[in-house]
Design an enzyme around this catalytic site. Structure first.
Site, PDB file in Angstrom:
ATOM      1  N   GLY A 229     -56.734  11.413 -31.602  1.00  0.00           N
ATOM      2  CA  GLY A 229     -57.847  11.816 -31.816  1.00  0.00           C
ATOM      3  C   GLY A 229     -59.164  10.923 -31.947  1.00  0.00           C
ATOM      4  N   GLU A 271     -50.752   7.912 -33.026  1.00  0.00           N
ATOM      5  CA  GLU A 271     -50.390   8.851 -31.317  1.00  0.00           C
ATOM      6  C   GLU A 271     -52.044   8.667 -30.790  1.00  0.00           C
ATOM      7  OE1 GLU A 271     -47.345  11.905 -33.277  1.00  0.00           O
ATOM      8  OE2 GLU A 271     -48.793  13.061 -33.244  1.00  0.00           O
ATOM      9  N   ARG A 309     -61.540  18.917 -17.393  1.00  0.00           N
ATOM     10  CA  ARG A 309     -62.228  19.142 -18.721  1.00  0.00           C
ATOM     11  C   ARG A 309     -63.803  19.896 -18.676  1.00  0.00           C
ATOM     12  NH1 ARG A 309     -63.973  15.146 -21.319  1.00  0.00           N
ATOM     13  NH2 ARG A 309     -63.091  16.451 -23.741  1.00  0.00           N
ATOM     14  N   CYS A 340     -62.721  28.471  -7.227  1.00  0.00           N
ATOM     15  CA  CYS A 340     -64.308  30.662  -6.797  1.00  0.00           C
ATOM     16  C   CYS A 340     -63.957  30.689  -8.608  1.00  0.00           C
ATOM     17  CB  CYS A 340     -63.454  32.023  -6.670  1.00  0.00           C
ATOM     18  SG  CYS A 340     -63.103  31.704  -4.595  1.00  0.00           S
TER      19      CYS A 340
HETATM   20  C1  LIG Z   1     -53.156  15.699 -27.826  1.00  0.00           C
HETATM   21  C2  LIG Z   1     -52.517  15.328 -29.413  1.00  0.00           C
HETATM   22  C3  LIG Z   1     -52.891  14.044 -29.147  1.00  0.00           C
HETATM   23  C4  LIG Z   1     -53.277  12.884 -28.690  1.00  0.00           C
HETATM   24  O1  LIG Z   1     -54.863  13.020 -28.706  1.00  0.00           O
HETATM   25  P1  LIG Z   1     -55.770  12.491 -27.931  1.00  0.00           P
HETATM   26  O2  LIG Z   1     -57.008  12.994 -28.504  1.00  0.00           O
HETATM   27  O3  LIG Z   1     -55.625  12.468 -26.773  1.00  0.00           O
HETATM   28  O4  LIG Z   1     -56.054  11.141 -29.215  1.00  0.00           O
HETATM   29  C5  LIG Z   1     -51.951  13.480 -30.521  1.00  0.00           C
HETATM   30  N1  LIG Z   1     -51.091  13.726 -31.269  1.00  0.00           N
HETATM   31  C6  LIG Z   1     -50.464  15.493 -31.298  1.00  0.00           C
HETATM   32  C7  LIG Z   1     -49.638  15.785 -31.512  1.00  0.00           C
HETATM   33  C8  LIG Z   1     -51.171  15.493 -30.046  1.00  0.00           C
HETATM   34  O5  LIG Z   1     -51.083  17.117 -29.900  1.00  0.00           O
END
Ligand SMILES: *Cc1c(COP(=O)(O)O)cnc(C)c1O
Length: 419
Positions: A229, A271, A309, A340
């Site tokens: 995130g 992550e 996106r 389309c």
């Molecule tokens: C998508 C996701 C991420 C990565 O999110 P980013 O916005 O790319 O940092 C990490 N953990 C989980 C569980 C996710 O679903």
């Protein structure tokens, strides 16, 4: 925002060999970024970033990140297989999935991945699927109305992910009774968030919860995982997140909350996907059509097959016209693909220099959730992925799809006999 690393002449040369559209990734930029992140968080006794594979599921990129010391965060069978292919297994792999099929639990166990359960009922589901519980288990917390989300991820209480607070306590107690020895606590409450303070507050939430779980259940967390995130500056006026600000802010909370509770050392994991590769990828496409109706349109040879996106979320991606970087933005265009679908637009009413047919356009920040999200609607094929190596050479790390790939699941021979 990162400038595109090749000149117009270099890009035209490249396009001779690899026709547009293609995604190009900058290996040196990705490596440098990974190192900066790890260095910032080295103030924790134990830190690991598990790259969210879904952001850029290419084994060459995974191998680069693994060499820099990152692990991987998977949420599907295919992502687990990619990790295995580059030698990532065991506690270098997090498996954070939801509504997980039995087969995927089995595969995660086979690789020795750290399993992050999305629901209290998944304790029994995991036992049923694999015959036992692993020594280490993590749970994903959904704070519900206790924490505000943001625009992309929405409100936590409306999200399908994770356990409620009360379920979380019950789940750790139950897992402990069933013999789990090592525990992790995970959350993911935000997406593409540029505010460092928000990420620090997520760490606070998990630190406080780890202390409470210890107090109420006597269970000591081995690690917390603040999820992904971290945002990237898609817009020219936005500023990149400062990793050190997050790390220092979280470290202070660690000293205030974790250390006095006697829970030090506690590993700090995250992550992120977007922040790791996002700013180091570009989609290169060529202007092939121009039409002037109620608006001026530039038609390019890329489409939502290559980058969803903007169409999916109305996301902004900066666009540079190669060779016209310093030309004044005298025109207002919609830059569009050929699907389309009227949402197949890379830019809407964007001020750009005058574009001539054949001009190369660079769409910025496509290194995460770019190629990965592409789809084959309208029978459009996904592009190649290229890697700019630190020595300046460019290699292909995924070829473009062909019509044969697209039709591989069809039996076009047998259809001729079909009446
Ligand atoms: C998508 C996701 C991420 C990565 O999110 P980013 O916005 O790319 O940092 C990490 N953990 C989980 C569980 C996710 O679903």
């Amino acid at each position: 925002m990162n400038t595109f690393p090749l000149t117009l002449a270099q890009t035209e040369d490249l396009a001779q060999k690899f026709p547009t559209p293609f995604h190009l990734y900058d290996e040196a930029g990705i490596r440098d970024n990974a190192r900066r992140l790890i260095k910032a968080f080295s103030i924790f006794p134990d830190f690991r970033e598990f790259f969210a594979v879904k952001a850029a599921p290419n084994p060459f990129l995974l191998k680069i990140l693994a060499a820099e010391g990152l692990g991987a965060d998977c949420s599907s069978l295919a992502e687990l297989r990619l990790c295995e292919a580059v030698g990532l297994r065991g506690d270098r792999v997090m498996f954070t999935s939801n509504e997980t099929p039995d087969e995927e639990f089995r595969e995660a166990r086979r690789l020795g991945a750290i399993i992050n359960l999305d629901d209290i009922t998944h304790i029994d589901a995991l036992v049923a699927a694999t015959g036992s519980l692993p020594e280490t288990l993590c749970f994903r917390y959904n704070p519900g109305p206790l924490k505000a989300g943001n625009a992309i991820i929405g409100h936590p209480e409306e999200a399908k992910y994770g356990l409620t607070r009360e379920q979380l306590f019950a789940a750790y107690a139950r897992a402990g009774e069933l013999g789990v020895r090592k525990f992790g606590l995970h959350t993911m409450v935000v997406s593409n968030e540029l505010d460092e303070q928000y990420h620090i507050e997520t760490a606070r939430m998990l630190f406080e919860l780890a202390v409470e779980i210890h107090r109420r259940l006597g269970i000591r967390m081995a690690f917390i995982n603040t999820g992904g995130g971290i945002g990237i500056p898609y817009r020219p006026e936005q500023k990149a997140v400062n990793y050190e600000t997050i790390a220092r802010g979280a470290r202070k909370l660690y000293d205030d909350i974790i250390v006095p509770a006697g829970l030090d050392p506690l590993a700090y994991n995250m992550e992120c996907g977007r922040a790791i590769t996002g700013p180091y990828g570009w989609l290169v496409t060529r202007a092939i059509r121009r039409k002037d109706t109620y608006r001026s349109y530039i038609g390019v040879d890329a489409s939502m097959a290559n980058l969803m996106r903007p169409g999916l979320y109305g996301a902004y991606h900066h666009i540079t016209v190669l060779g016209k970087e310093n030309a004044p933005a005298t025109k207002t265009y919609d830059v569009v693909g050929s699907l389309c679908e009227n949402c197949d637009k890379f830019a809407i009413q964007r001020e750009l220099p005058e574009i001539a047919m054949g001009d190369l356009l660079v769409i910025h920040d496509t290194g995460a959730h770019g190629h990965a999200m592409g789809y084959n609607y309208n029978g459009k094929t996904r592009s190649a992925e290229l890697l700019l190596r630190p020595d300046g050479s460019v290699i292909q790390i995924r070829r473009a799809e062909t019509l044969d790939d697209l039709f591989a699941t069809l039996d076009l021979e047998s259809v001729s006999d079909f009446r």
